[in-house]
Design a protein around this motif. Structure first.
Motif, PDB file in Angstrom:
ATOM      1  N   MET A 131       2.575   1.467  -6.774  1.00 37.64           N
ATOM      2  CA  MET A 131       3.826   1.011  -6.721  1.00 37.64           C
ATOM      3  C   MET A 131       4.038   0.042  -5.533  1.00 37.64           C
ATOM      4  O   MET A 131       4.564  -0.750  -5.725  1.00 37.64           O
ATOM      5  CB  MET A 131       4.926   2.188  -6.382  1.00 37.64           C
ATOM      6  N   LEU A 132       3.407   0.160  -4.424  1.00 39.23           N
ATOM      7  CA  LEU A 132       3.493  -0.607  -3.216  1.00 39.23           C
ATOM      8  C   LEU A 132       2.886  -2.008  -3.503  1.00 39.23           C
ATOM      9  O   LEU A 132       3.294  -2.953  -3.096  1.00 39.23           O
ATOM     10  CB  LEU A 132       2.677  -0.051  -1.780  1.00 39.23           C
ATOM     11  N   ASN A 179       8.823   5.482   5.456  1.00 39.21           N
ATOM     12  CA  ASN A 179       8.192   6.320   4.201  1.00 39.21           C
ATOM     13  C   ASN A 179       8.034   5.453   3.248  1.00 39.21           C
ATOM     14  O   ASN A 179       9.152   4.534   2.990  1.00 39.21           O
ATOM     15  CB  ASN A 179       9.270   7.550   4.052  1.00 39.21           C
ATOM     16  N   TYR A 180       7.081   5.644   2.343  1.00 33.81           N
ATOM     17  CA  TYR A 180       6.788   4.715   1.343  1.00 33.81           C
ATOM     18  C   TYR A 180       8.252   4.488   0.133  1.00 33.81           C
ATOM     19  O   TYR A 180       8.410   3.330  -0.140  1.00 33.81           O
ATOM     20  CB  TYR A 180       5.670   5.051   0.528  1.00 33.81           C
ATOM     21  N   LYS A 181       8.978   5.501   0.057  1.00 36.40           N
ATOM     22  CA  LYS A 181       9.783   5.552  -0.677  1.00 36.40           C
ATOM     23  C   LYS A 181      10.937   4.612  -0.020  1.00 36.40           C
ATOM     24  O   LYS A 181      11.699   3.803  -0.807  1.00 36.40           O
ATOM     25  CB  LYS A 181      10.570   7.039  -1.210  1.00 36.40           C
ATOM     26  N   LEU A 222      10.121   1.220  -0.714  1.00 42.26           N
ATOM     27  CA  LEU A 222      10.292   0.462  -2.268  1.00 42.26           C
ATOM     28  C   LEU A 222      11.554   0.252  -2.326  1.00 42.26           C
ATOM     29  O   LEU A 222      11.814  -0.648  -3.064  1.00 42.26           O
ATOM     30  CB  LEU A 222       9.474   1.698  -3.185  1.00 42.26           C
ATOM     31  N   GLU A 223      12.352   1.269  -1.984  1.00 42.79           N
ATOM     32  CA  GLU A 223      13.905   1.007  -2.239  1.00 42.79           C
ATOM     33  C   GLU A 223      14.702  -0.401  -1.563  1.00 42.79           C
ATOM     34  O   GLU A 223      15.516  -0.812  -2.169  1.00 42.79           O
ATOM     35  CB  GLU A 223      14.871   2.191  -1.812  1.00 42.79           C
ATOM     36  N   CYS A 224      14.025  -0.421  -0.326  1.00 44.14           N
ATOM     37  CA  CYS A 224      14.350  -1.751   0.363  1.00 44.14           C
ATOM     38  C   CYS A 224      14.054  -3.046  -0.279  1.00 44.14           C
ATOM     39  O   CYS A 224      14.624  -4.079  -0.113  1.00 44.14           O
ATOM     40  CB  CYS A 224      14.004  -1.817   1.768  1.00 44.14           C
ATOM     41  N   GLY A 225      12.805  -3.056  -0.908  1.00 44.81           N
ATOM     42  CA  GLY A 225      12.228  -4.240  -1.349  1.00 44.81           C
ATOM     43  C   GLY A 225      11.199  -4.765  -0.550  1.00 44.81           C
ATOM     44  O   GLY A 225      10.680  -6.026  -0.996  1.00 44.81           O
ATOM     45  N   GLY A 226      11.000  -4.427   0.515  1.00 44.57           N
ATOM     46  CA  GLY A 226      10.103  -4.943   1.505  1.00 44.57           C
ATOM     47  C   GLY A 226      10.298  -4.684   2.720  1.00 44.57           C
ATOM     48  O   GLY A 226      11.173  -4.092   3.185  1.00 44.57           O
ATOM     49  N   MET A 227       9.398  -5.027   3.972  1.00 46.31           N
ATOM     50  CA  MET A 227       9.541  -4.646   5.132  1.00 46.31           C
ATOM     51  C   MET A 227      10.607  -5.383   5.991  1.00 46.31           C
ATOM     52  O   MET A 227      11.350  -4.754   6.617  1.00 46.31           O
ATOM     53  CB  MET A 227       8.083  -4.651   6.024  1.00 46.31           C
ATOM     54  N   GLN A 231       2.880  11.662   8.860  1.00 49.57           N
ATOM     55  CA  GLN A 231       3.275  12.364   7.481  1.00 49.57           C
ATOM     56  C   GLN A 231       2.541  11.831   6.489  1.00 49.57           C
ATOM     57  O   GLN A 231       2.479  10.446   6.289  1.00 49.57           O
ATOM     58  CB  GLN A 231       4.722  12.284   7.420  1.00 49.57           C
ATOM     59  N   ASP A 232       2.520  12.706   5.384  1.00 50.61           N
ATOM     60  CA  ASP A 232       1.892  12.085   4.267  1.00 50.61           C
ATOM     61  C   ASP A 232       2.776  10.936   3.548  1.00 50.61           C
ATOM     62  O   ASP A 232       3.903  11.287   3.415  1.00 50.61           O
ATOM     63  CB  ASP A 232       1.970  13.261   3.015  1.00 50.61           C
ATOM     64  N   GLY A 233       2.202  10.072   3.134  1.00 49.25           N
ATOM     65  CA  GLY A 233       3.036   8.802   2.671  1.00 49.25           C
ATOM     66  C   GLY A 233       3.591   7.891   3.531  1.00 49.25           C
ATOM     67  O   GLY A 233       4.355   7.064   3.349  1.00 49.25           O
TER      68      GLY A 233
END
Length: 363
Positions: A51-52, A323-325, A328-333, A352-354
């Motif tokens: 996904m990333l 967190n990776y979620k 993804l929701e933000c659409g970028g760093m 933490q994991d992820g």
């Protein structure tokens, strides 16, 4: 991190290992590779990387990896050097955990080394050999400690611990079924005890039983046994996994859908093995590479940075974490920073994991 695949002859151990060695890694640019005939490195399936990668479009994607060892066969008397016993036991010493393949299927065309299908007997054969090997080590240490304790009472705790270990083995209980405090673990750490290693039992079932979606009588026996010693169980069909391992990514997805399965047994096995070792992944993500890094659960930020490069641990300043979620929701760093979702964490932060992490350091 190394896992040893063990099992009696004709239980499906070789079929499973061959499926692992044939399986293509989820990230196509990190294919499974074999170092030598009985050792393989396989990537840990991780949908987060996929996904990333879709979001960032990096030059490459690198998943975490673990090693599987196809350990030499075993016969009764291995602890006394029978068959390939000495080789078997020495290979077990080199791994952090054991993947024990147990035959839970009936097939008149495939004979069983003991003449009957009895998964608990199969488990006992291997466990007894591991415990007998441990018993010899413990008894040798006990003789030394009994002499030492006469002049130094500080050895009393070790003496009591050794007696407890012997009692467990004499009652046919692998040492992994016992609970130990930190001090006790420190004492026995250097003993190289084989029945102390964590075990993942793999019930190898027929294609028909897999498609039924219900545990057969053999699987139920293994699950009951594993529960008593706090071990995990995975149910797979090595035959089906062997077929799946020959397919490309799209064909594999289609085949699993036809079987009504969300993921392959191999993926379950790899993830369960990763968890068995107490491992987890954090992620670094940029235009050059999206990569998963393997660390022990409970690792703090500086030590995690050290997995990438020792200079990063030595000169650690802070970690920028999201967190990776959320990423993804933000659409970028950049968007995540604007929303204040990228946290600044110091030396005491436990990864933490992820977590997607950018480490700041200065050397």
């Amino acid at each position: 991190m190394k896992l040893g695949i063990v099992g009696l002859p004709n239980v499906g151990k070789s079929t499973l290992f061959n499926a692992l060695t044939a399986a293509k890694a989820e990230a196509e640019n990190y294919p499974f590779c074999t170092i030598e005939p009985n050792v393989g490195i396989v990537s840990v399936p991780d949908h987060r990387l996929d996904m990333l990668a879709e979001l960032i479009n990096p030059e490459k994607v690198t998943p975490a990896t673990i090693e599987f060892f196809d350990i030499a066969g075993l016969v009764k008397g291995a602890s006394k050097g029978e068959g390939l016993g000495n080789k078997f036991l020495s290979h077990i010493r080199e791994v952090e955990a054991i993947v024990h393949v147990v035959r839970c299927f009936e097939d008149e065309n495939i004979s069983h080394v003991e003449g009957k299908i009895s998964p608990l007997d199969d488990i006992e054969i291997i466990n007894i050999e591991l415990m007998l090997s441990d018993l010899e080590i413990i008894n040798n240490r006990l003789q030394k400690v009994e002499k030492l304790v006469k002049g130094d009472k500080s050895y009393n705790k070790e003496l009591e611990l050794l007696k407890r270990l012997i009692n467990s083995i004499e009652n046919n209980r692998p040492l992994r079924s016992l609970d130990f405090n930190e001090e006790e673990l420190k004492i026995i750490k250097g003993f190289g005890l084989l029945s102390l290693k964590p075990v993942l039992y793999v019930c190898n079932i027929s294609e028909e039983d897999l498609l039924s979606g219900e545990d057969n009588k053999y699987v139920k026996l293994v699950k009951d046994y594993a529960q008593k010693e706090n071990s995990q169980v995975i149910v797979i069909s090595a035959k089906i996994e062997s077929e799946i391992s020959q397919l490309d990514k799209e064909e594999k997805k289609e085949f699993l859908n036809e079987l009504g399965l969300e993921e392959s047994g191999l993926d379950k096995l790899i993830n369960a093995s990763y968890d068995l070792l107490g491992l987890m992944s954090f992620i670094t993500a940029g235009p050059k590479e999206v990569r998963a890094w393997t660390i022990k659960k409970g690792t703090k930020a500086p030590q995690a940075a050290g997995k990438i490069h020792t200079d990063m641990e030595r000169g650690f300043i802070r970690a920028e974490v999201i967190n990776y979620k959320d990423l993804l929701e933000c659409g970028g760093m950049a968007q995540a920073r604007e929303k204040g979702l990228v946290r600044l964490e110091g030396k005491d932060y436990v990864i933490q994991d992820g977590d997607v992490v950018l480490f700041r350091f200065n050397v």
